[in-house]
Design a protein around this motif. Structure first.
Motif, PDB file in Angstrom:
ATOM      1  N   ARG A 474       0.821  -1.212   0.000  1.00 23.33           N
ATOM      2  CA  ARG A 474       0.000   0.000   0.000  1.00 23.33           C
ATOM      3  C   ARG A 474       0.860   1.270   0.000  1.00 23.33           C
ATOM      4  O   ARG A 474       0.449   2.296  -0.557  1.00 23.33           O
ATOM      5  CB  ARG A 474      -0.923   0.005   1.223  1.00 23.33           C
ATOM      6  CG  ARG A 474      -2.012  -1.057   1.151  1.00 23.33           C
ATOM      7  CD  ARG A 474      -2.694  -1.246   2.505  1.00 23.33           C
ATOM      8  NE  ARG A 474      -3.341  -0.030   2.963  1.00 23.33           N
ATOM      9  CZ  ARG A 474      -3.817   0.136   4.202  1.00 23.33           C
ATOM     10  NH1 ARG A 474      -3.687  -0.850   5.084  1.00 23.33           N
ATOM     11  NH2 ARG A 474      -4.394   1.263   4.543  1.00 23.33           N
ATOM     12  N   LEU A 513      -0.043   3.040   9.481  1.00 20.64           N
ATOM     13  CA  LEU A 513      -1.140   2.252   8.907  1.00 20.64           C
ATOM     14  C   LEU A 513      -1.201   0.852   9.493  1.00 20.64           C
ATOM     15  O   LEU A 513      -2.279   0.267   9.649  1.00 20.64           O
ATOM     16  CB  LEU A 513      -0.983   2.172   7.390  1.00 20.64           C
ATOM     17  CG  LEU A 513      -1.205   3.471   6.610  1.00 20.64           C
ATOM     18  CD1 LEU A 513      -0.914   3.256   5.131  1.00 20.64           C
ATOM     19  CD2 LEU A 513      -2.638   3.973   6.796  1.00 20.64           C
ATOM     20  N   LEU A 520      -6.136   8.921  11.593  1.00 21.01           N
ATOM     21  CA  LEU A 520      -4.798   8.976  11.023  1.00 21.01           C
ATOM     22  C   LEU A 520      -4.393  10.440  10.863  1.00 21.01           C
ATOM     23  O   LEU A 520      -5.100  11.215  10.216  1.00 21.01           O
ATOM     24  CB  LEU A 520      -4.770   8.270   9.668  1.00 21.01           C
ATOM     25  CG  LEU A 520      -3.412   8.128   8.991  1.00 21.01           C
ATOM     26  CD1 LEU A 520      -2.467   7.279   9.835  1.00 21.01           C
ATOM     27  CD2 LEU A 520      -3.578   7.505   7.600  1.00 21.01           C
ATOM     28  N   ALA A 544      -7.191   4.958   2.561  1.00 20.05           N
ATOM     29  CA  ALA A 544      -7.325   4.903   4.012  1.00 20.05           C
ATOM     30  C   ALA A 544      -8.509   5.737   4.476  1.00 20.05           C
ATOM     31  O   ALA A 544      -9.209   5.376   5.423  1.00 20.05           O
ATOM     32  CB  ALA A 544      -6.035   5.399   4.672  1.00 20.05           C
ATOM     33  N   ARG A 547     -11.847   4.175   4.929  1.00 19.84           N
ATOM     34  CA  ARG A 547     -12.071   3.258   6.050  1.00 19.84           C
ATOM     35  C   ARG A 547     -11.914   3.922   7.417  1.00 19.84           C
ATOM     36  O   ARG A 547     -12.353   3.386   8.425  1.00 19.84           O
ATOM     37  CB  ARG A 547     -11.078   2.086   5.970  1.00 19.84           C
ATOM     38  CG  ARG A 547     -11.283   1.218   4.738  1.00 19.84           C
ATOM     39  CD  ARG A 547     -10.370   0.007   4.753  1.00 19.84           C
ATOM     40  NE  ARG A 547      -8.965   0.377   4.562  1.00 19.84           N
ATOM     41  CZ  ARG A 547      -7.967  -0.498   4.570  1.00 19.84           C
ATOM     42  NH1 ARG A 547      -8.229  -1.785   4.793  1.00 19.84           N
ATOM     43  NH2 ARG A 547      -6.728  -0.092   4.367  1.00 19.84           N
ATOM     44  N   THR A 548     -11.258   5.081   7.441  1.00 14.32           N
ATOM     45  CA  THR A 548     -10.997   5.724   8.729  1.00 14.32           C
ATOM     46  C   THR A 548     -11.020   7.235   8.548  1.00 14.32           C
ATOM     47  O   THR A 548     -11.217   7.748   7.434  1.00 14.32           O
ATOM     48  CB  THR A 548      -9.638   5.268   9.293  1.00 14.32           C
ATOM     49  OG1 THR A 548      -9.513   5.730  10.631  1.00 14.32           O
ATOM     50  CG2 THR A 548      -8.474   5.831   8.477  1.00 14.32           C
ATOM     51  N   VAL A 550      -9.102  10.700   8.428  1.00 19.32           N
ATOM     52  CA  VAL A 550      -7.752  11.155   8.110  1.00 19.32           C
ATOM     53  C   VAL A 550      -7.709  12.670   8.248  1.00 19.32           C
ATOM     54  O   VAL A 550      -8.521  13.386   7.662  1.00 19.32           O
ATOM     55  CB  VAL A 550      -7.336  10.737   6.680  1.00 19.32           C
ATOM     56  CG1 VAL A 550      -5.951  11.290   6.348  1.00 19.32           C
ATOM     57  CG2 VAL A 550      -7.365   9.226   6.535  1.00 19.32           C
TER      58      VAL A 550
END
Length: 600
Positions: A474, A513, A520, A544, A547-548, A550
């Motif tokens: 990634r 990660l 994040l 990212a 899913r989360t 940032v």
């Protein structure tokens, strides 16, 4: 560059510029704290030393009996055997005592180093930033070494010296009170010298230790930026700075050595003068018939035995003064504030994976300054980052962007206002729980000495090989790792010097990660990447963000043009919020920032 802690002056309690001796009571309290866990073994070593001294004190009496037997022409076999046995027993007991005390001293040093290492790594960030890392390192290394002497040898030698001195004087008094009066001058003379020298040794030792710490701080400063020093042609100037600190430590060390030598010499000289006085007075008393020859011989032997307890007391006093300086510096570390949460679990324990949905972040009227005497960095910051998606923070240098992340990680705490994570004030969330939910990539992307694998799993020590391979792909590190001679086990060098700037940044991102964070934080995450790798990393960040949550601080707006929302900061305040297209239309500052980067 965004706002960081201003260049606060290093903490210099007890520096070489003007340190002062520590109060005796505080020193004793600190010493007892170090000795208490090892009290039984210290007492055992002391008792063995006392037993050895007792065996030695009986030897002059046995020698007197031997002379009396010889003068009467009696058998001396039994007395000679007893005397030989006492000599061997005394030597064996003293050797065993020294081993027990040395073993205990090493244990004291080990425990102190364990304690200091754990405490330094839990220091609050503001306290750490006011200190010099090189000086803190000197406290863990050189200062703890001095505990070896003062916590066992000094204390036990002083106690044994006092008891042995008392025993010698009592036995000398029993043999002949008149000769004892002649010998009492020894104690008076030595006491005067010790009283004069003690404060001077203390002052010189405190300054010498402070100079050693300053030397370590100066050297660490230069080694930490070695390439810059070399590129600037500053090797000679930095070497001169280290040498000045070393010279200062030498100068104060010589001063302490001078007074220590005077104290040590005074003991031997006073005993020798007393020996001559006792020999003259004792010879006269033998001639007059007041005492016999065996009594004079025994008394003279006791006089020589007096040298050892007197020397023990002088040595203990000297060691105490030297150790007191080290104890004071160690005490300063104990006075620094630490974070209250327990330390993280050691490697090999169950891996903590943050559970739950992507985190929400809210700043409510946050005001922050680094110190009361400094201006505000944040002046009522208000914005929200909803769960999932990417929120970017942009603005000119000094706007306070990176400080937002320092507040989220609780490296610092708001002066007023609140920072909320999932609706909870982060000041009410345990630090371990808060930081377990966050993946943080710092602006300079630090890499620790060790292997590449060690760096990747720093925050996730139980990550599987499959998880590591996935994060390498990634972050576009998989091909780089395959090219390394030892793969993930390849050493990266001190502070990652064997990696390029872009490689260090990608390692830092992969490390964050791999933790699987709910939030994040990326502070200038693409500043050292070329265009191709920046584009690849943008794709990683966008993936990212699906899913989360940032949060990105960026100077290069190309990194954040696709962000769900962009927060524009100026002078410690939120100027406006919107998407890239909206901000280009309505905000002049953002439009200027974009124009300078050819994004309009």
């Amino acid at each position: 560059m965004t706002a960081h802690a201003p260049g606060a002056a290093p903490r210099t309690r007890g520096t070489a510029a003007g340190p002062s001796p520590v109060p005796l009571r505080s020193t004793w309290q600190a010493l007892l704290a170090h000795i208490r866990p090892h009290l039984r073994r210290t007492a055992l070593g002391g008792l063995l030393g006392l037993a050895g001294a007792a065996a030695a004190l009986v030897q002059p009496l046995a020698a007197k009996a031997l002379i009396d037997d010889l003068s009467r022409h009696d058998s001396v076999t039994g007395t000679l055997t007893l005397l030989s046995g006492l000599v061997l027993l005394g030597a064996a007991l003293k050797a065993l005592s020294q081993y027990v005390l040395a073993h205990t001293a090493e244990s004291v040093v080990l425990r102190a180093r364990h304690h200091l290492a754990g405490r330094l790594l839990r220091l609050k960030v503001p306290d750490f930033e006011r200190a010099e890392p090189g000086d803190l390192l000197a406290r863990v290394t050189s200062d703890t070494t001095l505990l070896r002497q003062v916590t066992t040898q000094s204390v036990v030698s002083a106690a044994n010296g006092v008891l042995t001195l008392g025993g010698v004087l009592v036995l000398m008094g029993l043999l002949d009170p008149v000769l004892l009066c002649v010998s009492v001058g020894v104690t008076v003379f030595v006491s005067a010298v010790v009283t004069t020298a003690m404060p001077r040794i203390s002052r010189a030792t405190v300054r010498a230790q402070a100079s050693v710490g300053a030397m370590g701080a100066t050297l660490e400063r230069a080694l930490g930026a070695l390439r810059t020093v070399k590129a600037s042609g500053a090797e000679e100037r930095e070497t001169a700075a280290v040498r000045r600190a070393a010279d200062e430590a030498w100068r104060y060390g010589v001063q302490a050595a001078k007074w220590q030598a005077l104290m040590g010499t005074s003991a031997g000289l006073s005993v020798q003068l007393s020996f001559l006085a006792v020999l003259g007075a004792g010879g006269a008393r033998v001639a007059s018939g007041a005492i016999d020859v065996s009594t004079l011989v025994a008394f003279l032997l006791f006089l020589f035995y007096l040298t050892e307890p007197v020397s023990q007391l002088i040595q203990a006093t000297t060691q105490f003064q030297v150790g007191a300086a080290a104890v004071a510096r160690l005490r300063e570390v104990d006075l620094l504030e630490t974070e209250n949460d327990p330390p993280a679990a050691p490697r090999g324990t169950a891996r903590t994976v943050p559970a739950g949905p992507p985190a929400t972040v809210v700043f409510e009227k946050v005001v922050f300054r680094y110190r009361p005497d400094l201006p505000d960095v944040h002046r009522g910051v208000d914005f929200a980052a909803p769960g999932r998606g990417m929120t970017a923070v942009v603005g000119p240098s000094g706007a306070g962007k990176s400080t937002l992340f320092a507040l989220l990680e609780r490296f610092h705490e708001p002066t007023s206002g609140r920072v909320l994570l999932d609706g909870r004030d982060i000041l009410e969330i345990p630090l371990s729980e808060l930081r377990a939910a966050i993946g943080y990539i710092e602006q300079d992307a630090p890499v620790l000495s060790g292997s590449l694998r060690d760096n990747l799993v720093l925050a996730a020590p139980d990550a599987s090989d499959e998880e590591i391979r996935d994060v390498l792909v990634r972050t576009r590190l998989d091909a780089f790792v395959r090219s390394l001679p030892r793969g993930l086990d390849t050493p990266v060098g001190h502070r990652g010097t064997r990696l390029s700037g872009g490689e260090r940044q990608r390692v830092a991102i992969a490390r964050a990660l791999l933790r699987g964070p709910r939030l994040l934080l990326l502070d200038e995450a693409t500043s050292q990447l070329d265009a191709a790798n920046e584009q690849a990393l943008r794709e990683v960040i966008l993936e990212a963000a699906r899913r989360t949550t940032v949060l990105v601080v960026a100077h290069r707006l190309s990194t954040v043009t696709t962000a769900d929302r962009i927060v524009v900061m100026e002078s410690g305040r939120v100027r406006t919020t919107g998407t890239h297209e909206e901000l280009l239309t309505r905000d002049a500052l953002y439009r200027r920032l974009a124009a300078t980067q050819l994004l309009v």
